[in-house]
Structures are given as structure tokens and as C-alpha cells.
Design an enzyme around this catalytic site. Structure first.
Site, short mmCIF file in Angstrom:
data_model
loop_
_atom_site.label_atom_id
_atom_site.label_comp_id
_atom_site.label_asym_id
_atom_site.label_seq_id
_atom_site.Cartn_x
_atom_site.Cartn_y
_atom_site.Cartn_z
N THR A 27 45.02 34.55 26.61
CA THR A 27 44.30 35.29 25.57
C THR A 27 45.22 35.52 24.38
O THR A 27 46.34 36.00 24.54
CB THR A 27 43.82 36.63 26.15
N HIS A 176 36.39 31.06 35.49
CA HIS A 176 37.41 32.11 35.65
C HIS A 176 36.92 33.12 36.69
O HIS A 176 36.07 33.95 36.41
CB HIS A 176 37.63 32.79 34.30
N ASN A 179 41.71 37.63 38.11
CA ASN A 179 42.26 38.66 37.22
C ASN A 179 41.35 39.86 36.93
O ASN A 179 41.48 40.51 35.89
CB ASN A 179 42.73 38.03 35.90
N TYR A 181 38.05 40.09 36.38
CA TYR A 181 36.84 39.98 35.56
C TYR A 181 35.62 39.79 36.48
O TYR A 181 35.75 39.83 37.70
CB TYR A 181 37.03 38.88 34.51
N ASN A 236 44.03 44.89 36.19
CA ASN A 236 42.65 45.35 36.00
C ASN A 236 42.12 46.14 37.19
O ASN A 236 40.93 46.06 37.53
CB ASN A 236 41.70 44.19 35.65
C1 PHB Z 1 44.22 39.70 28.84
O1 PHB Z 1 43.59 39.69 27.80
O2 PHB Z 1 45.17 40.46 29.02
C2 PHB Z 1 43.85 38.76 29.91
C3 PHB Z 1 42.74 37.98 29.76
C4 PHB Z 1 42.36 37.10 30.76
C5 PHB Z 1 43.12 37.02 31.90
C6 PHB Z 1 44.24 37.79 32.06
C7 PHB Z 1 44.61 38.68 31.04
O3 PHB Z 1 42.75 36.21 32.88
#
Ligand code: PHB
Length: 364
Positions: A27, A176, A179, A181, A236
Site C-alpha cells: 500500500t 487478498h 492481513n 481484511y 489488524n
Molecule cells: C496497510 O495499508 O498497512 C496494509 C494494507 C494491506 C495489507 C497490509 C497492510 O495487506
């Protein structure tokens, strides 16, 4: 055949990759107004096209899927046109590029969402920590649990985004599911406490990911679709009661789909600890395995030589070294990454990291 290394070509399905160094998704928060990729994004990826494969920064499949300012989307024609510039640039340099499909779920904030709606999640469990909003950091709020009959609509958003990614000229897509999401929120039991067919046992927790993969594979052959997992990443506010057992199951369920690859973030981004046996997870998978998380050249070479992985995804090293492949190949020094310019801003700390002179690719 001699033992492969980072610089050995590899075939992923029908796609020829010139080496086994993957640019990891990162990102960077530099999309233009409307979450549209712009010229400097095309230049950034062009500069890094000597990677065997580029996986783009995460890109939301819908306006509801957004979770951060200035991240690119893949849900309208302007965004497709913006991404076209990126894919053309990478292809002109002989590179390959997959788009990472993203839905943030509870890692968002009403400030970022259409009509200031409440973020959605498998269960109404408030993550610890803060969202990045246009007005700075704000505490995450308690998300709204998706109703069972809303889930088909989420799957539709992935279906449409996958089709738009094809229009934009990508070589493939990465779903994805890592992490913390939305898809990961369904997979792991710390965030999924549903009592319908999308919660409870691992089979149910994987039902949404399976539906998303089916939908994405309506547009893409399976061998152009990758999946990313992060079994023990606590980033997260994530947790799971038995990551090795559960992810062994999830991975074994991917076998038979004939996907392009499985991409695993090995360890915990927050603590740098690495408790699980990734060899066991790798052995549970029958296809191409991409390892990621803190690898350098030597660890990457050892991993490939041992058969612990087929390719290595590098994040920060590629961010700071557009010619990382050349530098590793020739044992040259690396540029240092500037953390202050990781997220947001302009070309500074984005497209101005220097090349080793003789490796410079065409930049116009
Ligand atoms: C972030 O924006 O910090 C971020 C985004 C996507 C990811 C991991 C971190 O998979």
C-alpha cells in the site's frame, strides 16, 4: 536439472516468469482523486518491471470495500483506464503484473465509506487500533455483521472487479485473503463468530473465499488467479485458535483448483515472530508457493534451494530498489528505504530511488 535459484525462470500455469523474485503488494496511498491510478503509479511499477512478477498494492473491489485514503480501486471505468497505464508500462518493459483484489471490511471507518455507512464484517467485533481517515487517525468502530443474504452481493463485487482487471490488461489477479481484511476476517475464528453457514467450522469459514474464487474464475482461468494467506499475522487485531490446523485445511482445499500460486506471509508483521511450520503448510499445497516476510537475498536463495518455496516476494527491498534483481544478481549494495514516505505523498520516496547506473531501464 540444476537446483533453481532466485534468478531461474519459472512457469506459472501458461505464464513464463523470467526470475523468481516477486514484488510484494505494498500500500502506497498515491492514487489520484476518485481512487484512480495515475501517471506516477505507472512509472513506479515500470521501474520495477524486472521482477519476475509484480503483485500490485491492494485495490478495493468496490467503494464499500475501501479502508484507507488514496488507495486505488478497480470498480469503475476511470480506474480501469488508470490501471491500463500501469499494465502497459510494465508490459513495455517485459514485466508481468497481477492485481491484488481487496475488501477491507472492519478495517475501515464511516468517514471513508459511501453515505458514511458502518463498516461490515463477519461479526460485530470491534478491532483494536485506529483507522486512517482524511482527518487523521480515528479509533475503529464496532462493525456491522453481514446478514447471510448480503454475502452474494460481496461475491458479485469481486466478480465485477475481476472482469475489470481483465479489461485493464493485467496478467492475473491475487485474491487478498490475508492481513485482517474481509476474507481473512471470515477465515480466522478470532473475528468470525457467526452461527450461519459462513461461521463455525473451517469449512464454513472458508465458504466466502471459495465463492469469491469461483466468481473470479468465471473471468480468469484458475492458473491466472493467486491467493494470499497470513496464518499467524496479528496485524489488524487478528487471531485464530489453531492456525496450523486451520490453514492446513484451507490450503488443502485450494488443491485441485489449479490456481496460479499460493502466497503466504510467513510470521507476524507486528512482532517479527514466526511460530508455525511453514514447511508443513507448503507441503500441504500441491502448486506453486510464494514465500514472503522479511526475506533477504540469502534467506530467499536458501528457501528455494531447500524446496521451502518456489518464489520469494520482496516488499521493502523492491520499494527502495527498482533494480533489486540486478543488485541481488551482482551482489551490489541496496538503497535504504525511507519510512517517512511509505504512505502517501508525491514522487519523493516513490519513483526517485536511484538505479545502479548500468541497470537503468528506459524511463519514458
Ligand atoms: C496497510 O495499508 O498497512 C496494509 C494494507 C494491506 C495489507 C497490509 C497492510 O495487506
Amino acid at each position: 536439472m540444476s537446483t533453481p535459484d532466485l534468478f531461474t525462470a519459472v512457469e506459472i500455469g501458461d505464464l513464463q516468469l523470467k526470475n523468481r523474485m516477486v514484488m510484494a503488494p505494498m500500500t502506497r496511498n498515491r492514487a489520484a482523486e476518485g481512487n484512480v491510478p495515475q501517471d506516477m503509479n505507472a512509472m513506479y511499477y515500470r521501474q520495477r518491471a524486472s521482477a519476475g512478477l509484480i503483485i500490485t498494492e491492494a485495490s478495493q473491489v468496490s467503494a464499500e470495500g475501501i479502508g484507507y485514503p488514496a488507495t486505488p480501486g478497480i470498480h469503475n471505468e476511470e480506474q480501469v483506464a488508470g490501471w491500463r497505464k500501469v499494465t502497459n508500462a510494465v508490459h513495455e518493459e517485459g514485466g508481468r503484473i497481477f492485481l491484488q483484489l481487496w475488501y477491507c471490511g472492519r478495517i475501515s471507518h464511516p468517514d471513508l465509506l459511501p453515505d458514511n455507512q458502518t463498516p461490515v464484517a463477519p461479526s460485530a467485533i470491534q478491532p483494536e487500533g485506529e483507522a486512517v481517515t482524511f482527518e487523521g487517525m480515528k479509533p475503529f468502530i464496532t462493525p456491522r455483521a453481514l446478514q447471510t443474504d448480503e454475502i452474494a452481493g460481496i461475491v458479485d463485487q469481486y466478480r465485477q472487479a475481476a472482469a475489470l482487471a481483465k479489461q485493464a490488461g493485467f496478467d492475473g489477479v491475487e485474491v487478498h485473503a490475508a492481513n485482517g481484511y474481509l476474507l481473512d476476517q471470515f477465515l480466522r475464528d478470532g473475528s468470525n463468530q457467526r452461527t450461519d453457514e459462513y461461521g463455525g467450522n473451517p469449512e464454513n469459514r472458508m465458504r466466502l473465499l471459495n465463492a469469491v474464487l469461483d466468481a473470479v474464475c468465471e473471468t480468469w482461468p484458475a492458473n491466472r488467479v493467486g491467493v494470499r494467506f497470513s496464518p499467524e499475522n496479528s496485524f489488524n487485531s487478528m487471531s485464530d485458535s489453531n492456525p496450523l490446523e486451520h490453514f492446513t485445511y484451507f490450503i488443502s482445499q485450494l488443491n485441485g483448483r489449479g490456481l496460479a500460486y499460493l502466497h503466504v506471509l510467513e510470521g507476524d508483521m507486528m512482532t517479527q515472530s514466526r511460530q508455525l511450520s511453514y514447511r508443513a503448510l507448503r507441503d500441504a499445497y500441491s502448486g506453486i508457493y510464494i514465500a514472503n516476510c522479511g526475506y533477504d537475498k540469502d534467506r530467499g536463495q536458501a528457501s528455494i534451494a531447500n524446496g521451502d518455496s518456489d518464489l520469494i516476494a520482496y516488499g521493502v527491498p523492491f520499494l527502495a530498489n527498482p533494480d533489486l534483481v540486478y543488485r541481488y544478481q551482482n551482489n551490489l549494495e541496496l538503497n535504504e528505504a525511507n519510512q517517512d514516505t511509505f504512505y502517501g505523498g508525491d514522487e519523493t520516496g516513490y519513483t526517485d530511488y536511484p538505479f545502479i547506473e548500468e541497470s537503468e531501464v528506459r524511463l519514458a
